[in-house]
Write a protein that holds these residues in place. Sequence first.
Motif, short mmCIF file in Angstrom:
data_model
loop_
_atom_site.label_atom_id
_atom_site.label_comp_id
_atom_site.label_asym_id
_atom_site.label_seq_id
_atom_site.Cartn_x
_atom_site.Cartn_y
_atom_site.Cartn_z
N TYR A 172 0.88 -1.17 0.00
CA TYR A 172 0.00 0.00 0.00
C TYR A 172 0.91 1.21 0.00
CZ TYR A 172 -3.71 3.19 1.60
OH TYR A 172 -4.62 4.21 1.72
N ASN A 173 0.82 2.01 -1.06
CA ASN A 173 1.80 3.07 -1.23
C ASN A 173 1.20 4.22 -2.02
OD1 ASN A 173 4.49 3.71 -0.60
ND2 ASN A 173 5.21 1.74 -1.42
N ALA A 174 1.92 5.34 -2.06
CA ALA A 174 1.51 6.44 -2.94
C ALA A 174 1.50 5.90 -4.37
CB ALA A 174 2.48 7.61 -2.81
N THR A 175 0.48 6.27 -5.13
CA THR A 175 0.32 5.73 -6.49
C THR A 175 1.56 6.01 -7.35
OG1 THR A 175 -2.04 5.94 -6.33
CG2 THR A 175 -1.14 5.85 -8.56
N GLN A 176 2.09 7.21 -7.21
CA GLN A 176 3.27 7.58 -7.99
C GLN A 176 4.44 6.63 -7.70
OE1 GLN A 176 6.11 9.01 -6.44
NE2 GLN A 176 7.22 9.34 -8.35
N LYS A 177 4.61 6.30 -6.43
CA LYS A 177 5.68 5.37 -6.03
C LYS A 177 5.39 3.96 -6.56
CE LYS A 177 8.71 3.62 -2.80
NZ LYS A 177 9.90 3.15 -3.48
N MET A 178 4.12 3.57 -6.40
CA MET A 178 3.71 2.22 -6.79
C MET A 178 4.01 1.93 -8.27
SD MET A 178 1.93 0.27 -4.67
CE MET A 178 0.80 -1.08 -4.61
N PHE A 179 3.80 2.95 -9.14
CA PHE A 179 3.93 2.68 -10.57
C PHE A 179 5.31 3.04 -11.13
CE2 PHE A 179 -0.58 2.38 -10.02
CZ PHE A 179 -0.92 1.37 -10.90
N THR A 180 6.16 3.68 -10.31
CA THR A 180 7.51 3.92 -10.82
C THR A 180 8.55 3.08 -10.11
OG1 THR A 180 7.81 5.79 -9.32
CG2 THR A 180 7.05 6.30 -11.54
N ASN A 181 8.32 2.79 -8.83
CA ASN A 181 9.33 2.04 -8.09
C ASN A 181 8.70 1.36 -6.87
OD1 ASN A 181 11.87 1.13 -7.30
ND2 ASN A 181 12.28 2.98 -6.11
N PRO A 182 7.89 0.33 -7.11
CA PRO A 182 7.22 -0.29 -5.96
C PRO A 182 8.23 -0.93 -5.00
CG PRO A 182 6.94 -1.61 -7.95
CD PRO A 182 7.60 -0.33 -8.37
N ASP A 183 7.83 -1.02 -3.73
CA ASP A 183 8.74 -1.61 -2.74
C ASP A 183 8.81 -3.13 -2.88
OD1 ASP A 183 9.55 0.71 -1.50
OD2 ASP A 183 7.77 0.80 -0.25
N GLU A 184 7.69 -3.74 -3.27
CA GLU A 184 7.64 -5.21 -3.28
C GLU A 184 7.84 -5.77 -4.69
OE1 GLU A 184 7.35 -7.00 -0.52
OE2 GLU A 184 7.21 -5.15 0.65
N LYS A 185 8.62 -6.85 -4.74
CA LYS A 185 8.86 -7.54 -6.02
C LYS A 185 7.54 -8.03 -6.63
CE LYS A 185 11.61 -10.25 -8.79
NZ LYS A 185 10.57 -10.82 -9.59
N LEU A 186 6.65 -8.54 -5.76
CA LEU A 186 5.35 -9.05 -6.24
C LEU A 186 4.55 -7.95 -6.95
CD1 LEU A 186 3.58 -11.32 -3.57
CD2 LEU A 186 4.04 -11.84 -5.96
N THR A 187 4.59 -6.75 -6.38
CA THR A 187 3.87 -5.64 -6.99
C THR A 187 4.46 -5.33 -8.35
OG1 THR A 187 3.71 -4.71 -4.76
CG2 THR A 187 3.00 -3.30 -6.56
N GLU A 188 5.79 -5.26 -8.38
CA GLU A 188 6.48 -4.99 -9.66
C GLU A 188 6.07 -6.03 -10.71
OE1 GLU A 188 9.82 -2.98 -10.04
OE2 GLU A 188 9.87 -3.50 -12.16
#
Lengths: 220, 252
Positions: free
Chosen positions: B228-244
């Motif tokens: 669960y993250n800021a959308t901008q972060k999520m789509f440019t550099n997510p923290d989790e490998k699964l999300t990526e």
Amino acid sequence: MEHRIIDQQLDLLRDKLLLLGGMTEKALHRAMQSLMERDSDLARQVLEEDKIINQMELEIDRLSVEILALQQPAAHDLRFVISVAKITPILERIADHATNIADAAIRINDEPQLKSYIDLPAMANNAAEMLRTALDAFTTEDAALSREIIKQDQKIDASYKRVFNELIEIMIDNPSTTASAAQLLFVAKHLERIGDYVKDICELNVYLREAAFIKHSPKI
Amino acid sequence: MQSKISISNLNFHYGKEQALHDITLEIPERQVVAFIGPSGCGKSTFLRTLNRMNDTIPIAKVDGTVLIDGNDIYAPNTDVVALRRKVGMVFQKSNPFPKSIFENVAYGIRINQMYENKANLEQKVEKALRDSALWNEVKDRLNTSAFGLSGGQQQRLCIARALAVQPEVILMDEPASALDPIATQKIEELIVELKKQYTIVIVTHNMQQAARVSDRTAFFMLGKLVEYNATQKMFTNPDEKLTEDYITGRFG
């Protein structure tokens, strides 16, 4: 991992960028060689091949736009396309500097040779080595190595200052060398600029790996 | 940023099947939060826990807490009708009542007795239709059937119906998945406009849509909240490998 359509295009983009990088390295190497060995034919080849480099830049631009529009990359894929799209014109500009060096070589080769090219060959070797390592660091996405290369730019800057002072002295001591010495000053400046451009590439390598913009930042 | 909805340690079971595992998440006031994840990951189930829509399923069991404005919505004394008025919902398929456009919007106002007289009712209907960006398209045909509207207009009518009873939170379950790109764009513009007044939670399969409209994004998989993250972060550099892997389509 599933094979994705975008992978094929990203691989193609990487290949094209590395090919452009290789051509740029070759241009720099030949430009310096044409100067050192007073080989104007070789210098003219550098000028000729710059046209190919310009075409390669356009091809990469087109492919980057196509991937952005059609594949809508995200996360690492997005950073990869952005990095390539930003590194490409940097490589093209490095090649332009190589072309300018070749141009200077053509002019100087008609003049009597100066006693020595002082630090210029070492400076050119440094720049070429930095460029080669920066492209390796792009391929392996090595942020630590990229940060190391950024630091090396100081060496080139220091050489530039030394070469500048020495050439001014040569001109004062022997005014008849002024035309050649001025051309060599330009060469030194081109090499100094190439060092700056390689630094820019390394900053993009760090962005690719870490999603961090380190440009214009005191911390690297 | 103040939290509108605070979810902690939420577990959800359909009979013996656990659909949500220990979800903890804060939804800030007047922001858009998008839930993404593969089919069956629990995102819609989770959305429906936020206004107790799952209460209608006899074998459903919820534990953990959901606080809205600090009040536990699963507390025994909760007025579920009032809760659903406060937390409105818009579904994937538009579902207007078989009534006129006007009556669709007026319905909630009437049954909740939220008006003083006919003129006041008309004002409220107009406001809801304006807020849902539908007024100009329907003002001359308010008494015609809602079924005469296009799919996109019907969906905006459902949003108007939700807005009419003055909710504070709007839950949207794939509100644009059945719409063409133009109608989708209108809904997305509307979402961005509505967040000035409302807290919005949207479930979507369209990741570009999540990227375009939301402030924060939650990624669910197999009933768990992965990131669960800021959308901008999520789509440019997510923290989790699964999300990526999910947002770049690397799932096998």
